[in-house]
Design an enzyme around this catalytic site. Sequence first.
Site, PDB file in Angstrom:
ATOM      1  CG  ASN B 150      -1.773   1.239   1.341  1.00 26.26           C
ATOM      2  OD1 ASN B 150      -2.715   1.364   0.551  1.00 26.26           O
ATOM      3  ND2 ASN B 150      -1.455   2.154   2.253  1.00 26.26           N
ATOM      4  CD  GLU B 151      -1.496   5.786   0.131  1.00 24.63           C
ATOM      5  OE1 GLU B 151      -0.889   6.454   0.979  1.00 24.63           O
ATOM      6  OE2 GLU B 151      -2.658   6.062  -0.259  1.00 24.63           O
TER       7      GLU B 151
END
Lengths: 499, 499, 499, 499
Positions: B150-151
Amino acid sequence: MTGRLGDAWRYCIGAGRFDLALRRDYQDSLALLQREIGFRYVRQHGLFSDGMGVHRPYDHGGARHVLHAFTYVDQVIDAYLELGIRPFVELGFTPPGLASGDQTVFWWRGNVTPPSSRTEWAALVRATVTHLVDRYGIDEVRRWPIEVWNEPDLDVFWQHADQDAYHELYEATALAVKDVDAGLQVGGPALSPGADDGWLPRFAEFVTARDVPVDFVSRHGYTSGTAQHVPFGVHQTLAPAATLLTQFGAPRRQLAGTPLAGLPVHITEFNSSYRPDNPVHDTAFHAAYLAPVVAAGGDLVDSFSYWTFSDVFEENGIPVSLFHGGFGLLTHRQIRKPTFHLYAFLARMGDEVLARGEDHLVTRDGDGRVTVLAWAPVDHTGLAAPVTGHRVRLSVPVGPPGTGTAYVARSSVSEEAGNVWAAWRDMGSPRSPRPRQLDALREAAEPARRHHTVPVAAGLACLDLTLAAHEVTLVEVTAVHDETPPWWDEDRLLGAGGP
Amino acid sequence: MTGRLGDAWRYCIGAGRFDLALRRDYQDSLALLQREIGFRYVRQHGLFSDGMGVHRPYDHGGARHVLHAFTYVDQVIDAYLELGIRPFVELGFTPPGLASGDQTVFWWRGNVTPPSSRTEWAALVRATVTHLVDRYGIDEVRRWPIEVWNEPDLDVFWQHADQDAYHELYEATALAVKDVDAGLQVGGPALSPGADDGWLPRFAEFVTARDVPVDFVSRHGYTSGTAQHVPFGVHQTLAPAATLLTQFGAPRRQLAGTPLAGLPVHITEFNSSYRPDNPVHDTAFHAAYLAPVVAAGGDLVDSFSYWTFSDVFEENGIPVSLFHGGFGLLTHRQIRKPTFHLYAFLARMGDEVLARGEDHLVTRDGDGRVTVLAWAPVDHTGLAAPVTGHRVRLSVPVGPPGTGTAYVARSSVSEEAGNVWAAWRDMGSPRSPRPRQLDALREAAEPARRHHTVPVAAGLACLDLTLAAHEVTLVEVTAVHDETPPWWDEDRLLGAGGP
Amino acid sequence: MTGRLGDAWRYCIGAGRFDLALRRDYQDSLALLQREIGFRYVRQHGLFSDGMGVHRPYDHGGARHVLHAFTYVDQVIDAYLELGIRPFVELGFTPPGLASGDQTVFWWRGNVTPPSSRTEWAALVRATVTHLVDRYGIDEVRRWPIEVWNEPDLDVFWQHADQDAYHELYEATALAVKDVDAGLQVGGPALSPGADDGWLPRFAEFVTARDVPVDFVSRHGYTSGTAQHVPFGVHQTLAPAATLLTQFGAPRRQLAGTPLAGLPVHITEFNSSYRPDNPVHDTAFHAAYLAPVVAAGGDLVDSFSYWTFSDVFEENGIPVSLFHGGFGLLTHRQIRKPTFHLYAFLARMGDEVLARGEDHLVTRDGDGRVTVLAWAPVDHTGLAAPVTGHRVRLSVPVGPPGTGTAYVARSSVSEEAGNVWAAWRDMGSPRSPRPRQLDALREAAEPARRHHTVPVAAGLACLDLTLAAHEVTLVEVTAVHDETPPWWDEDRLLGAGGP
Amino acid sequence: MTGRLGDAWRYCIGAGRFDLALRRDYQDSLALLQREIGFRYVRQHGLFSDGMGVHRPYDHGGARHVLHAFTYVDQVIDAYLELGIRPFVELGFTPPGLASGDQTVFWWRGNVTPPSSRTEWAALVRATVTHLVDRYGIDEVRRWPIEVWNEPDLDVFWQHADQDAYHELYEATALAVKDVDAGLQVGGPALSPGADDGWLPRFAEFVTARDVPVDFVSRHGYTSGTAQHVPFGVHQTLAPAATLLTQFGAPRRQLAGTPLAGLPVHITEFNSSYRPDNPVHDTAFHAAYLAPVVAAGGDLVDSFSYWTFSDVFEENGIPVSLFHGGFGLLTHRQIRKPTFHLYAFLARMGDEVLARGEDHLVTRDGDGRVTVLAWAPVDHTGLAAPVTGHRVRLSVPVGPPGTGTAYVARSSVSEEAGNVWAAWRDMGSPRSPRPRQLDALREAAEPARRHHTVPVAAGLACLDLTLAAHEVTLVEVTAVHDETPPWWDEDRLLGAGGP
C-alpha cells in the site's frame, strides 16, 4: 386536567377471527405492532367456530362422544405470549356440532344460534378453560378477561337478539368458568352501540337476582351511519368523534346505582365505521378524527380497544385490493396507515399528563422528556375542505429551571405526509402491488420527521406548531446537555458557510 | 453522453484493518451496506499484521520453523462470502517476526520495513494463496484481485519510500502468487496521490524488463491539503472535486505507450480528506461534493473504491466520540451519513444512461423506470454560503409514447434533510449517545421522501427540481397503470373536501 | 447400475391446499425443508377455491361482472420464491361462483363440478396466468409446470368421473394458457392410481385428434388398501413398496407408440396410504418402506412428488392431535418424522452414482466425498417382527489410490433412533404437547450420529454396516488429510489412558 | 444432603479481555450460552487497557487534559444487557497513559504497574462509574459487583506483587466508587490460588484499620501443576478436583473472626489448568473431572465463575488451530465442548435438591420433573485407563404416590458421545476446518440422547444408570399422563410386529 395517562388506550386491540391468527401476515403484523406500540391484550371472534376445530363430536362404541381439541388454540396463544400479548378471550360462536339452527354471520359462517345443549356447552367452556389453565398456569390465565359472546343485542349476532336467551347463556358460561377457578374474570355482554338504554340494567338485574358472577362489563362504540354500497365497498356518514366518548361513558351511566356500578368497564371494540370495507379507515382524516378520542378515552373506561390491528380480516370475504377500507392499523404486508402512527405516537409519550386541550395532550416521562401530541380539527361531515394552518402554541417545562437549549423532534402524518393511501391512489390504485411498489408504499407511509432546537428560559420552552390538513403530530422535547468540546469552531467546518 | 452506468462505482469499497472485520459492528454495517447498496469487493490493510496471527515462527527440535495460521483469515472471508462480497486482497504489511526493522504505521503498528527474508516472505505469500484456493476453490479465488502493498511511494508506508526495494518485493510476491496458479490476478503498486509522475513508468519499465506478471494497475485519490490539528481531529482545505477525476485518469495517461497501457486500472482508495478525523466526512456538504465524482468516475477507471464503509477504524486510535470525522459511510452502530445515501441512491438507478450533466445523471432500468440523480453546486473552499434554490429542469421518457400520468418519488439529503451530523450537533454533540438518542439519530438520518404525480405527454414527463443547500436527490419516475375501479368517486371519501 | 442421481426425487413436493400456505407454521416448515432438503417445486390443490378469493363476480350498472383478485395468490408465491421454491401450478377446483353444481370434496369444500361457463373459466385461467407473467416475468413463469385439475378419473374429484368432460376442460384450459404465451408448459391429467389402463391412451387420442397442446403427462401413486375406520383415523394394508415403481412406470408403458410417448412424466403425488389420518406415515417403518422407492424412482420418471411436506393439512378436518397419521414429513411445529430424514439423507448425497443394490445406494460428490444410503428390509404386511441385524458390506473408493485413513460419519433413524412417534407414544400420546414436551420431541426426532475412522488400502475403505429394525442410515466417508503436528503425543493427554 | 441448588454455579462466567467482546464470534457465543445455560454476570480483564480507549490524555491550550471515552465500553455493555447478562466489573489494568512503568502481561500487553497518579486514577474510576450510572441507571449499576484489579499477589499481574501498593490502590479505588454512590458494591482482592494464607487477613486488617469499604471478597481456584511446553501448547499435571472445593472454602476459613467474616465470597475465576493452551480443556475427561465441583461449589461460596465461556481469547496470542487447549466452553464458531454440556445439563435441573452423592445430584422443579446429574469417576493423574461401566442406582419420586409410568430422557457426553475433540482428532486435527467439517463437528458435539419409560410404584421410579468412560449424564424423569385414546390398538400399526 393532569394526572396519569394510563394504559386504557393500549390495554386491548381487536383482530380478525381466531384462525386468522395462524397466518404469517397476521403474526408479522402483530410483531411489528408490539415492537412499535405494545398492546396488552388482543380480542377476536371465532374461538369455537369451525376453523378452530375445538368441539369434535364422534361416534364410538355405538355412542356419541365429544373430544375437545386445542391444536390450533395452543398455536395461537403460544404465539401471542411469545410476542408479549395476552388473549382477551371471547367465548363464541356456537360450534357447528352444537348449534340449534343454521343461522350464520360473516363470510366465514359463525353460527349465532344458541347451543342445542346447555350441558354440552358448559362442558366445552369448562374443558377449554381447564386446558388453558393446565397449559399456561392459573396465575397467567387469571389475568385474561373472559367475555361471553359478542353483541347479543343484534339479531345478526344472536338469533332473534333474544336477551333472555343471552342471560341463560351468560349464566351457564360464567358458572362453568368459575367452576374451574373462582379467581378467573368473566364478563359481558359486549353490547353493540345500538343496544337500548335498558339492556344493561336488565342484565344487572338478572345477574343480581340469580347471583351470577360478573367481573367486568363490556360494550362497543361506532359512529357510522347507513352504508351506501358500491362493489366491494361502502360509503357512510360519521357522527362527530366525541360521540364515541359519549358511548364509552354509557355503561357507567346506565349501571349507576346497580350492584354492577363499580365494575371495570371495557370497550371491547370501537372505530368510526363498523364496516371492513369503508375507505375512511385508510385515510389521514381518520387519524385526526380519532386523535381526541384516543387521547381522552382513558378518563372514562378501563380500556377501549381499536377494532382492528390488521387488514388480515375476512368478515366480508377476502379483500380484492391492498387498500379496501379494512379496519387494520396495518394493511396486508405491514404497511402503516395514518391511524397506526396515531397509536405509535401515543406509545412514545410519558405517563405524567402535564396539559390537555381540545387539540393537544402534553406528557412527561421519568427521564424528563416532554412530549406533545397535537391534531388538526376535523369536519366529521367530510363536506368542508380540510383546515390547514391550525396553530397550537404551548409552553412546556424542560429540565431544571434555568436557561439552555432543548432538542425538539417532530413526527407528523397528514394529508401530505405519511399518507400512504394518497401514494397508493397516485400509483393508480394497484390492487396487488408489485414488490417495488410495496417498497415505495412503505416509504410513503413513513411520517415526516423534522428536528430543531429551541431556547429554554426559566425552565420553559415555547412551541409554536402549525398543523397541515388532518395532521397528527408528535413533538418530543429534551434538554440538551452540551458536550461540544471547547476547541470546536463551527466556522472551520467546510460547507458551513464560513466565518 | 449516454451509455452504460456500469459497476465501477460499486466494484470495491474500503474498510478498516483486517482484524476489525471480526467485530460485530463491522459485520452488521457490512450487512446493511450490502442490503442497501451491494458492493462487489472489499479492501483493507493488515492481512499479515500482528492482529491476524498468520505468520507464526516457533522453535522445535532445536530449529526455527514457521507455521501459517488462518484461523481469523477464514472467519473474515467466510463472513464476506456469506454477505455477498469478495476480498480485494492487499498483501501487507510485514509480520513482526519477518520484519527487518521496527518502523510502524498507525496506532495499531503495521510494520512497514521490508521482509528480512525474501524466501520466507514468498513462502508466506504462497502458503496464504494456496490456503485460500484450497478453502474457496480456484474459480472463486481467480476472481479476487491481489494487490502488493500500500502506497510504497510514501515513507510512512514503506521504509524510505524506496522504489527499488518495492520492485523487489513486487517481483517476489507476484511470482509467488503465480506459482500457485497462473490464472490468479496480481497487481499494484497502490500509489498515493503524491507519487511523482515517473513512478508508474519506472514500475512499468521494471516489470517489462524482468517479465514480472502484472494483471492490473492501482493508485489512490485524495483532495485534502495540510492538516491543522485540534485535539482528536483536524481541519483541512480541499481541492475541487474534479481533481479526483484528474487523479483517476492519471494511470492511463502515465502508462500510455508502455506495455501496461491496456491493463485494468483500479483506484483502490479515494476520498476527500485522507484523515480519519476530519469532520468533513460526516457532512451533507461531503455528499454533494462527491456526487459528480461518483456519477462520472466509471468513465475513467475500472473501479474507484470509497475509503471506507464504516467508522470501525482505528488508524488514529479509538474514536472518542460517535461523530469524529471518520471515513465511514456509516458510523459505529449503523447510522447512515449523507454520503451513504449518495451511494444508496446510485444503487437504485438503472444501467442505461439517458443523460448526464454537471448537476445530474439520468438512467433507466429494464422495467422502464427512469431515475434522476441531481446535486446542488458546492463551493469547495467552504468560504461561501451554500447555494440554495438551484434548479434542475429535465424532460424524461416514461413508458410508451402517449399520454397519461407518472408516479414520481423523490428522496433527498441536504443541510436540512437526512443530515444526521446536524441533528447530533443540535443534541449537544453527545460523545456516546444513549439508546434513545441513537434512535433519534437514526430517524434524523433518513432522507426526506416526497411523492407526487406528473402528466405525461408524448411519452415525456417534465421534472423541475429545486435543490436545497448541498442537496443530493434521487427522483424515481414510473408510468402509472391505472386500476382505479370505475365506481370510485373521490368526492365520496370523507375528508377529501367534498364535491 | 451407475450414472447420475439427478433431481427427480426432489423436483417436487406436495402440500396442503393453497390458502394454508398463508400460515406461519406452513411457511416455517417450508423454510426448514428448503434449508435441509431443497425441493424445486411445490404442488397443492385449491388455487381457485373459496379460500383464495380469486374469482369474484359482482353486479354493477345492472350487469354481472367478474373481478380477478390475486391478493392471496401473490402472498403465497412471493413467499415461495423468497424460500427458493417454485409453484407446480394445479388449476382447480371450480370457484363457487362458476360451479355448475354443489358437489364438493374435502372438509374445506372444493367444488368438483364442471364450470358453468367455458368462456368464464377460460377467462379466469387467462387472467391468472397473465397476472403471474406480469408479476414474475415470462422467463420465470415458463419454468412453472401448469397441470389441469386433479384425479379426474375419480368421481369424488370430478363429477361422474366423466372423461369426455375432462377432455373439454383440458382443451379449454390448455388453449387459454397457450394464449398467454406459447412457451408456457401445460399438462395433465393427474390420474389416480385407480385409473384404468385405457384412460391415458384415450387422452392421447383426444389431444392428438384436436391438436391440443400437452407439454407433460402426470399421474399419482399410492399403495394402500381399504380403510378400516377408527375415530379420527384409519388402518389400511399396504402393497409392497415396489408397486409404486410399477405405478411410476405406467404412463410411459401406456403411452408407448402414441404421440405423447416422449413427453416428460411427472408423478405429481405419491405416498403409501392416500389417507391423511393413517398412522403409518409417522413411523420408522415408513422411511424404510419408501427408501428403495426414493432411491430408484428417478430412473423411471422426471419427478415423483411426496405427498406432503407438512401436517398443516385439513382435507379431513383439523387434526385433533399432534400425531394423527398426517402425510407430513414434518408435524405441526416442525418436528421431523423418520421419512423427513430419508429425504434429508438423500440431500446430502453426491450426484455420481457408484453402486446400487436392493438395500443400498452409493454416490460420490465433486469433492470426492462418498455417501452410502442403506436401509433395512421391510415386511409390507406388517405381520412379521421387524428384521434386526441386517448387514450391508461395501467397499468404497476414498481419495487417490493409496493408503491412509477415512473419516466415517453415520446418521440413522430406526425403531430405536430418531423415532419421534415412539417417543410421543412413550409420553402418553399428548394431543397438544406442552412447550417442554415439544422440546423433548424435537430431541427425540434427531437421528443417532456416530463417527469413527477406517483404514484405506489401495484407495478403498471397507464398510460393514449392521442395521437395526427399520433402519435407514446415511454414511459419509471422507479421506483424512492429517494435520496433527509432529510434536503431538496422545499419551500425554490427561484421561487418554496414559502410555 | 438436600436444600436449594441455587445460582452460585451460574452467577458468573469468565471471558476474554474487554475489547474481544466487540467481536461477532464472541457475541454469537454469548448468545448461545445465554439461550442454553443463562449466566447472570460476565467478568473479564482489560477495561482500562489500550484496546478500550477509555483514558485519553491530550494537550490543549498548553496544558495536559484527560478525556474519558466510553465508545467501546457502551457497545459492550449494551450488548450484554441485550443478551440478558450483566458485567461483573474488574477495574484494571493501568492505562498506558497513566502507567508508572512498562511491565505488561499477556500478548495484548496489559500494563501491571501502579498508576503514576493516584488522583488521576481515582478520577478515571469516578468518571467510569459515573458514566455507567448515567447510562444504565443507579438501580441497575448497584447490581454490578466492582472488583479491584486481578491477582495482585502475583508479580506477573502486579509489579513486585506488592501488597501494600495494592492496599493503596484498593483504597483509592473503593473510595472513588463509593463517592459516586454509597450503594455500589466494591470488593477484591481477586487473589490467585498461590496467595499465602496471610494475604487475606492482612487485607482485612488494612481495610478495617482504615475503614475502607468492602462489599465482597474474591479469589481464584486452579488445580494444575507446572507447564511442560510444546509449540503452541503445554501439558500439566492436575491435583484432584476436590482441591478446588478446598480452595473455594479458603476465604471463609481465612477470614473467620475478622470483620470481613460475613461478606459474600466470589470465586471470580476457576478451572483445572490456568493455561489457555492446555488440551485438557477440550476433553470429555474435563467435564467428568469438574462435575462434582460444579454440583457442590454452591455450598461453599456465593459464586464460582468458570474461566472462560469462549475460546475467543488471546492472552497467549492468536490460536493457530480450532482446538488449541483454550479455556472456552465453546470453540471459535460455537462448537460445544463436553464441559459446555456439563453446564447445559445443570441448567435443566430443578432448584430443589432431593439427593446428593459422590457421583450424582438429584433435583426436582416446580412442575414435579425430577432430574439426575451423574458422572463417572475420574483418575486425576491421567495414568489409569478410564473407568467404564460405573453404575449409579437411584430411586426417585414421580408425581403423586401411586402407580403408573414415567418418561425418562437421558443425555450424555463421554469419551464416546458428544466428544467433539475426538471427532476432530479423527478428522486429522484440521487447524482451520472447512465449512462442511465444521458442520460435522457440530453434529459430533451433540450429546447422545435416549429415552424410555419406567414403571412407577408407590410414587417411585427406579433408575439404574451405567456410565461410559468419563461420562456425564443428565436424566430427566416426568410422570406420564396417558392420553392414548381408548380405540388405539398398537398391533394394528404396520411394522409394529403384529399381534
